[in-house]
Scaffold this motif. Structure first.
Motif, PDB file in Angstrom:
ATOM      1  N   LYS A   4      -2.574   4.738  -2.517  1.00 41.13           N
ATOM      2  CA  LYS A   4      -3.146   3.394  -2.550  1.00 41.13           C
ATOM      3  C   LYS A   4      -2.046   2.420  -2.945  1.00 41.13           C
ATOM      4  O   LYS A   4      -1.213   2.724  -3.809  1.00 41.13           O
ATOM      5  CB  LYS A   4      -4.295   3.308  -3.549  1.00 41.13           C
ATOM      6  CG  LYS A   4      -5.530   4.018  -3.077  1.00 41.13           C
ATOM      7  CD  LYS A   4      -6.680   3.804  -4.030  1.00 41.13           C
ATOM      8  CE  LYS A   4      -7.894   4.570  -3.530  1.00 41.13           C
ATOM      9  NZ  LYS A   4      -9.016   4.449  -4.449  1.00 41.13           N
ATOM     10  N   ILE A   5      -2.073   1.255  -2.323  1.00 42.81           N
ATOM     11  CA  ILE A   5      -1.068   0.236  -2.598  1.00 42.81           C
ATOM     12  C   ILE A   5      -1.788  -1.053  -2.957  1.00 42.81           C
ATOM     13  O   ILE A   5      -2.671  -1.515  -2.225  1.00 42.81           O
ATOM     14  CB  ILE A   5      -0.150   0.005  -1.384  1.00 42.81           C
ATOM     15  CG1 ILE A   5       0.515   1.315  -0.978  1.00 42.81           C
ATOM     16  CG2 ILE A   5       0.888  -1.075  -1.693  1.00 42.81           C
ATOM     17  CD1 ILE A   5       1.343   1.231   0.287  1.00 42.81           C
ATOM     18  N   ARG A   6      -1.402  -1.631  -4.090  1.00 43.32           N
ATOM     19  CA  ARG A   6      -1.961  -2.906  -4.558  1.00 43.32           C
ATOM     20  C   ARG A   6      -0.917  -3.982  -4.330  1.00 43.32           C
ATOM     21  O   ARG A   6       0.225  -3.863  -4.783  1.00 43.32           O
ATOM     22  CB  ARG A   6      -2.317  -2.807  -6.038  1.00 43.32           C
ATOM     23  CG  ARG A   6      -2.830  -4.092  -6.639  1.00 43.32           C
ATOM     24  CD  ARG A   6      -4.237  -4.391  -6.129  1.00 43.32           C
ATOM     25  NE  ARG A   6      -4.805  -5.459  -6.906  1.00 43.32           N
ATOM     26  CZ  ARG A   6      -5.164  -6.641  -6.411  1.00 43.32           C
ATOM     27  NH1 ARG A   6      -5.020  -6.894  -5.139  1.00 43.32           N
ATOM     28  NH2 ARG A   6      -5.684  -7.558  -7.182  1.00 43.32           N
ATOM     29  N   LEU A   7      -1.315  -5.023  -3.598  1.00 43.14           N
ATOM     30  CA  LEU A   7      -0.416  -6.123  -3.266  1.00 43.14           C
ATOM     31  C   LEU A   7      -0.891  -7.401  -3.943  1.00 43.14           C
ATOM     32  O   LEU A   7      -2.085  -7.580  -4.186  1.00 43.14           O
ATOM     33  CB  LEU A   7      -0.378  -6.331  -1.751  1.00 43.14           C
ATOM     34  CG  LEU A   7       0.006  -5.107  -0.920  1.00 43.14           C
ATOM     35  CD1 LEU A   7      -0.236  -5.375   0.554  1.00 43.14           C
ATOM     36  CD2 LEU A   7       1.450  -4.729  -1.162  1.00 43.14           C
ATOM     37  N   TYR A   8       0.054  -8.291  -4.212  1.00 41.35           N
ATOM     38  CA  TYR A   8      -0.252  -9.553  -4.875  1.00 41.35           C
ATOM     39  C   TYR A   8       0.369 -10.706  -4.094  1.00 41.35           C
ATOM     40  O   TYR A   8       1.292 -10.519  -3.306  1.00 41.35           O
ATOM     41  CB  TYR A   8       0.304  -9.554  -6.309  1.00 41.35           C
ATOM     42  CG  TYR A   8      -0.312  -8.491  -7.179  1.00 41.35           C
ATOM     43  CD1 TYR A   8      -1.444  -8.753  -7.926  1.00 41.35           C
ATOM     44  CD2 TYR A   8       0.233  -7.211  -7.239  1.00 41.35           C
ATOM     45  CE1 TYR A   8      -2.030  -7.780  -8.725  1.00 41.35           C
ATOM     46  CE2 TYR A   8      -0.337  -6.225  -8.032  1.00 41.35           C
ATOM     47  CZ  TYR A   8      -1.471  -6.524  -8.771  1.00 41.35           C
ATOM     48  OH  TYR A   8      -2.037  -5.544  -9.552  1.00 41.35           O
ATOM     49  N   GLY A   9      -0.120 -11.904  -4.345  1.00 44.11           N
ATOM     50  CA  GLY A   9       0.470 -13.108  -3.764  1.00 44.11           C
ATOM     51  C   GLY A   9       0.402 -13.128  -2.250  1.00 44.11           C
ATOM     52  O   GLY A   9      -0.606 -12.765  -1.643  1.00 44.11           O
ATOM     53  N   ALA A  17      -5.373  -7.165  -0.306  1.00 48.13           N
ATOM     54  CA  ALA A  17      -5.004  -6.954  -1.706  1.00 48.13           C
ATOM     55  C   ALA A  17      -4.790  -5.474  -2.033  1.00 48.13           C
ATOM     56  O   ALA A  17      -3.927  -5.128  -2.834  1.00 48.13           O
ATOM     57  CB  ALA A  17      -6.054  -7.543  -2.636  1.00 48.13           C
ATOM     58  N   GLU A  18      -5.577  -4.609  -1.414  1.00 50.26           N
ATOM     59  CA  GLU A  18      -5.420  -3.175  -1.665  1.00 50.26           C
ATOM     60  C   GLU A  18      -5.585  -2.429  -0.349  1.00 50.26           C
ATOM     61  O   GLU A  18      -6.523  -2.683   0.400  1.00 50.26           O
ATOM     62  CB  GLU A  18      -6.435  -2.680  -2.698  1.00 50.26           C
ATOM     63  CG  GLU A  18      -6.178  -1.250  -3.130  1.00 50.26           C
ATOM     64  CD  GLU A  18      -6.988  -0.852  -4.342  1.00 50.26           C
ATOM     65  OE1 GLU A  18      -6.699  -1.363  -5.435  1.00 50.26           O
ATOM     66  OE2 GLU A  18      -7.895  -0.033  -4.178  1.00 50.26           O
ATOM     67  N   TYR A  63      -0.797   5.585  -7.043  1.00 52.98           N
ATOM     68  CA  TYR A  63      -1.243   4.199  -6.959  1.00 52.98           C
ATOM     69  C   TYR A  63      -0.015   3.316  -7.151  1.00 52.98           C
ATOM     70  O   TYR A  63       0.540   3.241  -8.240  1.00 52.98           O
ATOM     71  CB  TYR A  63      -2.293   3.924  -8.033  1.00 52.98           C
ATOM     72  CG  TYR A  63      -2.998   2.601  -7.874  1.00 52.98           C
ATOM     73  CD1 TYR A  63      -3.934   2.413  -6.871  1.00 52.98           C
ATOM     74  CD2 TYR A  63      -2.735   1.540  -8.726  1.00 52.98           C
ATOM     75  CE1 TYR A  63      -4.593   1.206  -6.719  1.00 52.98           C
ATOM     76  CE2 TYR A  63      -3.386   0.328  -8.589  1.00 52.98           C
ATOM     77  CZ  TYR A  63      -4.314   0.166  -7.585  1.00 52.98           C
ATOM     78  OH  TYR A  63      -4.968  -1.033  -7.434  1.00 52.98           O
ATOM     79  N   LEU A  64       0.428   2.701  -6.073  1.00 55.73           N
ATOM     80  CA  LEU A  64       1.640   1.872  -6.066  1.00 55.73           C
ATOM     81  C   LEU A  64       1.265   0.401  -6.176  1.00 55.73           C
ATOM     82  O   LEU A  64       0.416  -0.081  -5.428  1.00 55.73           O
ATOM     83  CB  LEU A  64       2.415   2.119  -4.771  1.00 55.73           C
ATOM     84  CG  LEU A  64       3.573   1.180  -4.443  1.00 55.73           C
ATOM     85  CD1 LEU A  64       4.682   1.268  -5.477  1.00 55.73           C
ATOM     86  CD2 LEU A  64       4.108   1.478  -3.050  1.00 55.73           C
ATOM     87  N   LYS A  65       1.878  -0.291  -7.122  1.00 53.12           N
ATOM     88  CA  LYS A  65       1.710  -1.740  -7.247  1.00 53.12           C
ATOM     89  C   LYS A  65       3.031  -2.416  -6.902  1.00 53.12           C
ATOM     90  O   LYS A  65       4.090  -1.993  -7.375  1.00 53.12           O
ATOM     91  CB  LYS A  65       1.320  -2.138  -8.665  1.00 53.12           C
ATOM     92  CG  LYS A  65      -0.081  -1.781  -9.052  1.00 53.12           C
ATOM     93  CD  LYS A  65      -0.401  -2.312 -10.436  1.00 53.12           C
ATOM     94  CE  LYS A  65      -1.811  -1.947 -10.844  1.00 53.12           C
ATOM     95  NZ  LYS A  65      -2.107  -2.439 -12.205  1.00 53.12           N
TER      96      LYS A  65
END
Length: 76
Positions: A4-9, A17-18, A63-65
């Motif tokens: 899972k990858i969490r993205l911002y901005g 976003a995810e 879980y990658l942020k």
């Protein structure tokens, strides 16, 4: 394997976003980012809440942020 990858901005607006990706065993964060057209130099990379480098080999259910590096401030 799945990560899972969490993205911002701006990345969250561009991709979502995810996201959940199926990747090959032993895939590195750098490979994933390259495939997505994302620069590792502009983001802090965290896997399971620990800072890592782009050479980190992902494991199933990681879980990658991707936290954008923010510049700025106020000169008074």
């Amino acid at each position: 394997m799945k990560v899972k990858i969490r993205l911002y901005g701006e990345l969250a607006l561009k991709h979502r976003a995810e996201i959940e990706l199926k990747v090959r065993d032993g895939a590195t964060i750098g490979e994933i980012l390259k495939n997505m057209g994302i620069s590792d130099a502009e983001h802090h990379l965290l896997v399971n809440e620990k800072r890592v480098s782009k050479e980190y080999q992902l494991k199933d259910e990681d879980y990658l942020k991707l936290l954008p590096i923010v510049y700025g401030g106020c000169l008074s």
